[in-house]
Design a protein around this motif. Structure first.
Motif, short mmCIF file in Angstrom:
data_model
loop_
_atom_site.label_atom_id
_atom_site.label_comp_id
_atom_site.label_asym_id
_atom_site.label_seq_id
_atom_site.Cartn_x
_atom_site.Cartn_y
_atom_site.Cartn_z
N LYS A 279 -13.77 8.30 1.88
CA LYS A 279 -12.81 8.28 0.78
C LYS A 279 -11.84 7.12 0.92
CE LYS A 279 -11.33 12.54 1.09
NZ LYS A 279 -10.55 13.73 0.82
N ARG B 269 1.02 3.96 -3.20
CA ARG B 269 0.65 5.37 -2.98
C ARG B 269 1.84 6.28 -3.31
NH1 ARG B 269 -4.08 6.06 -1.83
NH2 ARG B 269 -5.31 4.80 -0.41
N ARG C 107 0.84 -1.20 0.00
CA ARG C 107 0.00 0.00 0.00
C ARG C 107 0.87 1.25 0.00
NH1 ARG C 107 -2.70 3.51 4.04
NH2 ARG C 107 -4.64 4.13 3.09
N GLU D 70 -8.75 7.18 0.35
CA GLU D 70 -7.53 7.67 0.99
C GLU D 70 -7.64 7.64 2.52
OE1 GLU D 70 -8.94 9.15 -1.53
OE2 GLU D 70 -7.42 9.07 -3.09
N ASP D 71 -8.86 7.66 3.03
CA ASP D 71 -9.04 7.71 4.48
C ASP D 71 -8.98 6.34 5.16
OD1 ASP D 71 -9.35 10.41 4.28
OD2 ASP D 71 -11.54 10.33 4.20
N ASN E 279 1.80 8.98 -6.44
CA ASN E 279 2.01 10.42 -6.22
C ASN E 279 3.22 10.91 -7.01
OD1 ASN E 279 -0.17 10.71 -4.54
ND2 ASN E 279 0.99 10.28 -2.68
N ASP F 158 -9.09 5.00 -7.90
CA ASP F 158 -9.17 4.26 -6.63
C ASP F 158 -9.25 2.75 -6.91
OD1 ASP F 158 -9.24 6.65 -5.27
OD2 ASP F 158 -11.40 6.61 -4.92
N ASN G 233 -4.17 2.15 7.43
CA ASN G 233 -3.20 1.14 7.00
C ASN G 233 -3.59 -0.27 7.44
OD1 ASN G 233 -1.41 2.71 5.62
ND2 ASN G 233 -0.18 3.18 7.41
#
Lengths: 206, 56
Positions: free
Chosen positions: B4, A107, A103, B6-7, A111, B38, B10
């Protein structure tokens, strides 16, 4: 060189449940002995993360970037402040370090990919360049997704994904369009995503 | 439910990728996807983990 640690003697905190192999890697990387640290860094980037970084190399960068370059970028990102980033890994419910790093790496490179696309466009100093670079990556992703969607056996699943994720219709709107309930739309979306993920991993060109 | 992708934290996402998350929590992740990006990111992360798992 004996590089193995007795990880049971190290305390990772009450709330961390790190697998002993992952604990060994983290402690090895953070070791003050440069030879030990190098050994575990190589193990992490060239064995544990080999499959992940190779996927990123060919899926995101279409093979235009060398494997070692990816390693270098991720190494710089993770190694700041004596590898503080690894402290965020908790290993809850036996989730492996490689899963967690999957993950983090995706990410980070997403980016980085977006930023480099923007920078390349800025050098061209026209708004059109900025737009085309950003659109290019969006188009790549859209084409990749729609190729997989065509392979989905359940057309209703693909339709819900497209209405929701491409056209931006809410679950409420889709419920009206498909003459069903909102909760059913959420159920369909969940099953559709799982089917999409499964087919995405079975493509011949991956 | 998280709004979202992104929220998603982990730990939750790690468990999802390891197929160790209860169905309701899995749904909260899949329903948090708002865009093709996404979905694409999740599919790539998931399948990277699959490749790692198969090699072990």
């Amino acid at each position: 060189m004996n590089t193995r640690f007795n990880t049971s003697t190290f305390l990772f905190g009450n709330k961390r449940q790190i697998n002993h192999i992952d604990a060994e890697i983290i402690l090895g990387i953070k070791s003050s002995d440069p030879a030990i640290s190098e050994f575990y860094v190589k193990r992490l980037f060239y064995i544990e993360l080999k499959a992940l970084l190779t996927t990123i190399q060919y899926s995101l960068y279409k093979g235009t970037i060398e494997y070692d370059e990816l390693v270098n970028e991720l190494y710089i990102h993770l190694s700041r402040n004596n590898w503080d980033a690894l402290d965020s890994y908790r290993g809850d419910n036996k989730a492996r370090l490689s899963t967690w790093l999957s993950r983090v790496a995706w990410r980070f490179f997403m980016n980085s990919y977006r930023k480099s696309a923007r920078m390349t466009s800025d050098e061209g100093s026209t708004l059109d360049c900025v737009k085309s670079a950003e659109i290019l990556s969006d188009v790549d992703i859209r084409m990749d997704i729609e190729k997989v969607m065509k392979m989905m056996p359940n057309r209703r699943y693909a339709e819900v994904l497209k209405l929701n994720l491409y056209y931006g219709y809410s679950a409420e709107d889709i419920a009206v369009i498909l003459d069903t309930t909102v909760s059913n739309v959420y159920n369909i979306k969940h099953r559709a995503v799982m089917q999409f993920i499964s087919i995405y991993g079975q493509r011949d060109d991956v | 439910m998280t709004n979202k992708f992104e929220d998603i934290d982990n730990d939750m996402l790690s468990l999802f990728l390891e197929d160790m998350l209860p169905a309701t929590k899995q749904m909260s992740i899949t329903n948090s996807l708002k865009t093709y990006k996404d979905l694409w990111l999740l599919a790539n992360m998931y399948n990277s983990c699959e490749v790692i798992r198969k090699k072990k």
